[in-house]
Design an enzyme around this catalytic site. Structure first.
Site, short mmCIF file in Angstrom:
data_model
loop_
_atom_site.label_atom_id
_atom_site.label_comp_id
_atom_site.label_asym_id
_atom_site.label_seq_id
_atom_site.Cartn_x
_atom_site.Cartn_y
_atom_site.Cartn_z
N ARG A 118 -66.07 -11.40 -4.50
CA ARG A 118 -67.43 -10.88 -4.83
C ARG A 118 -68.48 -11.23 -3.78
NH1 ARG A 118 -65.68 -12.88 -9.72
NH2 ARG A 118 -64.86 -11.26 -11.07
N LYS A 140 -75.82 -2.82 6.46
CA LYS A 140 -75.04 -1.69 5.95
C LYS A 140 -73.59 -1.92 6.34
CE LYS A 140 -78.28 2.21 5.85
NZ LYS A 140 -78.60 3.52 6.44
N GLU A 182 -79.38 5.01 20.86
CA GLU A 182 -80.01 4.31 19.73
C GLU A 182 -81.22 3.49 20.20
OE1 GLU A 182 -79.16 5.08 16.74
OE2 GLU A 182 -77.06 5.70 16.76
N LYS A 224 -86.02 -2.74 14.32
CA LYS A 224 -85.11 -2.53 13.18
C LYS A 224 -85.31 -3.62 12.13
CE LYS A 224 -80.69 -1.33 11.37
NZ LYS A 224 -79.40 -0.70 11.53
N GLU A 234 -83.12 1.52 1.95
CA GLU A 234 -83.41 2.90 2.40
C GLU A 234 -83.96 3.78 1.29
OE1 GLU A 234 -80.63 4.48 5.35
OE2 GLU A 234 -81.17 6.50 4.68
N ARG A 238 -86.75 3.34 6.02
CA ARG A 238 -85.50 3.10 6.75
C ARG A 238 -84.82 4.41 7.16
NH1 ARG A 238 -80.81 -1.53 5.78
NH2 ARG A 238 -79.54 -0.87 7.54
N ASN A 242 -82.59 7.43 10.96
CA ASN A 242 -81.62 8.53 11.08
C ASN A 242 -82.14 9.65 11.98
OD1 ASN A 242 -79.86 7.25 9.26
ND2 ASN A 242 -81.06 8.01 7.54
N HIS A 245 -79.86 12.13 13.75
CA HIS A 245 -78.52 11.96 13.20
C HIS A 245 -78.02 13.17 12.43
CE1 HIS A 245 -79.13 7.90 14.51
NE2 HIS A 245 -78.00 7.46 13.99
N HIS A 249 -74.78 14.72 13.43
CA HIS A 249 -73.66 14.79 12.48
C HIS A 249 -72.99 16.16 12.57
CE1 HIS A 249 -71.46 14.26 8.72
NE2 HIS A 249 -71.86 15.48 8.42
N HIS A 262 -70.48 9.00 18.78
CA HIS A 262 -71.60 9.10 17.84
C HIS A 262 -72.95 9.06 18.58
CE1 HIS A 262 -73.99 8.39 14.27
NE2 HIS A 262 -74.48 7.29 14.83
P1 NAD Z 1 -66.58 1.07 18.34
O1 NAD Z 1 -66.71 -0.10 17.46
O2 NAD Z 1 -65.47 2.03 18.05
O3 NAD Z 1 -66.50 0.58 19.85
C1 NAD Z 1 -66.38 1.56 20.87
C2 NAD Z 1 -65.18 1.27 21.78
O4 NAD Z 1 -65.52 0.22 22.67
C3 NAD Z 1 -63.93 0.80 21.05
O5 NAD Z 1 -62.80 1.32 21.70
C4 NAD Z 1 -63.99 -0.71 21.22
O6 NAD Z 1 -62.73 -1.33 21.13
C5 NAD Z 1 -64.56 -0.82 22.61
N1 NAD Z 1 -65.27 -2.06 22.89
C6 NAD Z 1 -66.12 -2.71 22.09
N2 NAD Z 1 -66.72 -3.70 22.74
C7 NAD Z 1 -66.22 -3.71 23.99
C8 NAD Z 1 -66.46 -4.50 25.13
N3 NAD Z 1 -67.39 -5.45 25.15
N4 NAD Z 1 -65.74 -4.24 26.25
C9 NAD Z 1 -64.84 -3.22 26.26
N5 NAD Z 1 -64.59 -2.43 25.21
C10 NAD Z 1 -65.28 -2.67 24.09
O7 NAD Z 1 -67.93 1.95 18.31
P2 NAD Z 1 -69.47 1.59 18.15
O8 NAD Z 1 -70.18 2.70 18.81
O9 NAD Z 1 -69.77 0.21 18.52
O10 NAD Z 1 -69.68 1.71 16.58
C11 NAD Z 1 -69.50 2.92 15.88
C12 NAD Z 1 -69.37 2.59 14.41
O11 NAD Z 1 -70.58 1.96 13.98
C13 NAD Z 1 -69.17 3.79 13.53
O12 NAD Z 1 -68.14 3.51 12.60
C14 NAD Z 1 -70.50 3.95 12.79
O13 NAD Z 1 -70.34 4.48 11.50
C15 NAD Z 1 -70.95 2.51 12.73
N6 NAD Z 1 -72.40 2.34 12.62
C16 NAD Z 1 -72.87 1.54 11.62
C17 NAD Z 1 -74.21 1.31 11.48
C18 NAD Z 1 -74.70 0.37 10.42
O14 NAD Z 1 -75.91 0.29 10.21
N7 NAD Z 1 -73.83 -0.38 9.80
C19 NAD Z 1 -75.13 1.90 12.36
C20 NAD Z 1 -74.63 2.72 13.38
C21 NAD Z 1 -73.26 2.93 13.50
N1 GLY Z 2 -78.23 2.89 11.29
C1 GLY Z 2 -79.16 3.20 10.28
C2 GLY Z 2 -79.54 2.07 9.40
O1 GLY Z 2 -79.14 0.94 9.61
O2 GLY Z 2 -80.23 2.27 8.48
#
Ligand code: NAD
Ligand code: GLY
Length: 358
Positions: A118, A140, A182, A224, A234, A238, A242, A245, A249, A262
């Protein structure tokens, strides 16, 4: 090292931004004070940086869960494997999870932490620029479902976010530029002065100069953190995060989530949103030109897929931002000032979609 605070009463937490923080055992131990620690990383990041972390935790019970690399593994099956590791090692409620990776690892690790017994504590150590400025902050957490991205998740704030810009040296160029989208977003939605700083600092950022990166990440996270502190769940402000986005999307969905990163889709999505704001008479010519120029300088001016306006709109409609059947859009009144609107002229949206998606 720069420090910030996300203010959420008893769930408040610090963000540390600096160089070589993974080598700072004192900092790491102070913010991961557990006896049992589960390190979650992936098959790309772990070989590069896990050793450094393990050194800092010598003397604790540190177990690793190394997940395969890729968005397709951000699912309940992978989360379940993480819970198997926690159970097999008899991790208790006061154990902690450390997420070392990009947004995929961070979202999955946060989700696993939110559910195990939990809810146990976790710390984010982001390794991509996107994770530094966006996904690691704000709580998130989610996994994907075959029916859609991030459909199953929870708000679960980390106990700390430790951002070591030295880890960005190994990040592939495309991933790095996707993260810049971003960063630019923050300037566009709420800080015109930061946007001007980005215009002037783009060459230093593209060269990954540590001091420019620390400044850009610090300012992005501060913006942020302020938004999250005021609207954690949100219900209002918040949603401004987006910006770009909903159009992004559509680009990702039309291309099957394989051709565009993305952040790349968000970059082009922001240009489309700015262009619509201009068409609606809200945004000036001069601001639209500046936005186009910064996105181009960051290499984020890719042409969207020519799938047709109707198809793009279809995908925009299945985005989570639809309310009462109408797509809510984030629009710009000027650089540094965004609004959420469902009250725009459909003809302007149609013309903008036609312009970009054919
Ligand atoms: P990712 O985590 O897939 O990383 C991108 C690539 O870079 C991967 O292949 C990873 O292994 C590689 N990598 C990471 N760090 C590295 C480093 N220092 N050196 C070499 N390679 C490295 O992608 P991302 O863009 O970081 O994240 C995308 C994800 O984040 C999506 O799933 C999206 O939904 C999520 N997201 C979440 C939020 C949130 O608020 N929680 C906000 C935006 C995006
Ligand atoms: N990436 C959007 C949020 O954190 O709300």
């Amino acid at each position: 090292m720069k420090t910030l605070q996300v203010s959420l009463a008893e769930r408040s937490y610090p963000i540390f931004i600096g160089e070589k923080l993974l080598a700072d055992a004192e900092l790491l131990r102070a913010h991961v004070p557990a006896r049992q620690v589960l390190l979650i990383s992936n098959t790309t990041v772990a070989p590069l940086y896990a050793q450094l972390l393990k050194k800092a935790f010598a003397g604790c019970e540190l177990v690793e869960a190394i997940i395969p690399d890729g968005e397709q593994h951000k699912n309940i099956a992978t989360a379940s494997r993480v819970w198997d590791v926690l159970v097999a090692n008899r991790f208790s409620r006061d154990a902690m999870i450390v997420a070392l990776g990009g947004g995929v690892v961070g979202d999955l690790a946060g989700f696993a932490a939110a559910c195990y017994q939990r809810g146990i504590d976790f710390v984010q150590i982001p390794t991509t620029l996107l994770a530094d400025v966006d996904s690691s902050v704000g709580g998130k957490t989610a996994v994907n479902h075959p029916g859609g991205k991030n459909l199953v998740g929870s708000f679960h704030q980390p106990r700390a976010v430790i951002i070591d810009v030295s880890l960005l040296v190994s990040l592939p160029e495309r991933e790095y530029r996707a993260g810049l989208a971003e960063v630019i977003k923050y300037g566009l939605i709420c800080d015109a002065e930061f946007f001007s700083w980005l215009e002037a600092s783009m060459p230093r950022l593209l060269a990954r100069e540590a001091s420019a990166l620390i400044e850009a990440i610090h300012r992005s996270c501060a913006l942020k953190a302020g938004i999250v502190s005021r609207d954690e769940r949100e219900t209002g402000e918040r949603a401004l995060l987006n910006f770009g986005h909903t159009f992004g999307h559509a680009i990702e969905a039309v291309t099957g989530y394989t051709e565009w990163l993305h952040g790349e889709a968000v970059g082009t999505g922001m240009l489309i949103a700015a262009s619509l704001s201009h068409r609606l008479g809200m945004l000036s010519d001069a601001d639209l030109k500046r936005i186009g120029a910064v996105l181009a300088a960051a290499g984020l001016d890719r042409q969207p897929p020519q799938c047709g306006a109707a198809r793009a709109l279809e995908y925009m409609r299945v985005d989570k931002k639809v309310k009462s059947g109408r797509v809510r859009l984030i629009l710009l009144e000027q650089i540094g000032r965004a609004i959420i609107s469902a009250d725009y002229a459909d003809a302007a949206l149609d013309a903008t979609l036609l312009q970009y998606f054919g």
